[in-house]
Design a protein around this motif. Structure first.
Motif, mmCIF file in Angstrom:
data_model
loop_
_atom_site.group_PDB
_atom_site.id
_atom_site.type_symbol
_atom_site.label_atom_id
_atom_site.label_comp_id
_atom_site.label_asym_id
_atom_site.label_seq_id
_atom_site.Cartn_x
_atom_site.Cartn_y
_atom_site.Cartn_z
ATOM 1 N N ARG A 1 0.808 -1.226 0.000
ATOM 2 C CA ARG A 1 0.000 0.000 0.000
ATOM 3 C C ARG A 1 0.844 1.281 0.000
ATOM 4 N N ASN B 1 1.373 7.588 -0.728
ATOM 5 C CA ASN B 1 1.125 6.802 -1.942
ATOM 6 C C ASN B 1 0.410 7.655 -2.979
ATOM 7 N N LEU B 2 0.186 7.079 -4.136
ATOM 8 C CA LEU B 2 -0.419 7.812 -5.244
ATOM 9 C C LEU B 2 -1.892 8.153 -5.020
ATOM 10 N N ASN B 3 -2.516 7.536 -4.021
ATOM 11 C CA ASN B 3 -3.919 7.821 -3.708
ATOM 12 C C ASN B 3 -4.060 9.005 -2.755
ATOM 13 N N GLY B 4 -2.954 9.653 -2.429
ATOM 14 C CA GLY B 4 -3.000 10.784 -1.505
ATOM 15 C C GLY B 4 -3.072 10.372 -0.050
ATOM 16 N N GLU B 5 -2.745 9.117 0.234
ATOM 17 C CA GLU B 5 -2.777 8.618 1.606
ATOM 18 C C GLU B 5 -1.398 8.763 2.243
ATOM 19 N N GLU C 1 -6.929 3.453 10.543
ATOM 20 C CA GLU C 1 -7.096 4.277 9.349
ATOM 21 C C GLU C 1 -8.014 5.439 9.687
ATOM 22 N N LYS D 1 -10.055 8.563 8.235
ATOM 23 C CA LYS D 1 -10.607 9.212 7.044
ATOM 24 C C LYS D 1 -10.821 10.674 7.408
ATOM 25 N N ASN E 1 -8.024 13.683 2.911
ATOM 26 C CA ASN E 1 -7.080 12.581 2.720
ATOM 27 C C ASN E 1 -7.314 11.480 3.752
ATOM 28 N N THR E 2 -6.512 10.441 3.631
ATOM 29 C CA THR E 2 -6.571 9.304 4.545
ATOM 30 C C THR E 2 -5.201 9.143 5.185
#
Length: 170
Positions: free
Chosen positions: A116, A125-129, A141, A143, A147-148
């Motif tokens: 991940r 990461n590329l998902n902005g997490e 986690e 939320k 972002n996460t």
């Protein structure tokens, strides 16, 4: 406001055995290289590095880096009345705070830090997490609105219970 609030939960994580072994293996090689080339005068390899380079590498990777990584690095996670606080020593000079008013949802998760986030530490990461993890695959986690954030923990149940108990009092 944040630094004077009551701490409900606190966890301090340090590097685990596998990281210790890798760092000590690398340090052992540096000491071997230094002793062979500088003390015994036996050059290492077909194109040996100059002695000054050997000494610099030995100081950095044989002494400073192992002491730094094994003695200083730690992840501190705290649940306080107003939110979750993270400090990745020595990279954060003060706590990174995630206030409950900004957390939309949180849950205990099992995840793969390698898949991940590409590993352990402070990761994006590329998902902005964003991840703050020292070792293992358990975490909380968060939320947030934009972002996460994943916070690694060795005590996921206790951390979740602390978050739940503080949320009920708000």
């Amino acid at each position: 406001m944040g630094k004077h609030t009551k701490v409900v939960f606190r966890e301090i994580q340090r590097p685990r055995q596998i990281l210790w072994m890798l760092i000590l293996l690398q340090a052992t090689f540096m000491w071997y290289w230094f002793i062979q080339q500088i003390i015994f005068g036996v050059p290492m390899g077909n194109k040996p590095a100059p002695d000054v380079v050997t000494i610099i590498f030995w100081v950095i990777f044989g002494i400073v880096f192992p002491v730094f990584m094994l003695g200083i690095v730690k992840l501190i996670t705290e649940v306080r009345i107003d939110g979750l606080y993270i400090r990745f020593v020595p990279f954060h000079f003060k706590y990174k705070q995630y206030l409950f008013k900004d957390i939309l949802h949180y849950e205990s998760i099992t995840y793969s830090p390698l898949k991940r986030f590409g590993g352990w530490g402070i990761r994006f990461n590329l998902n902005g997490e964003t991840a703050y993890n020292m070792n293992g695959k358990k975490g909380i986690e968060l939320k947030l609105k934009y972002n996460t954030v994943v916070v690694g923990t060795q005590k996921p149940n206790e951390l979740k219970k602390a978050l739940d108990s503080v949320q009920r009092t708000i």
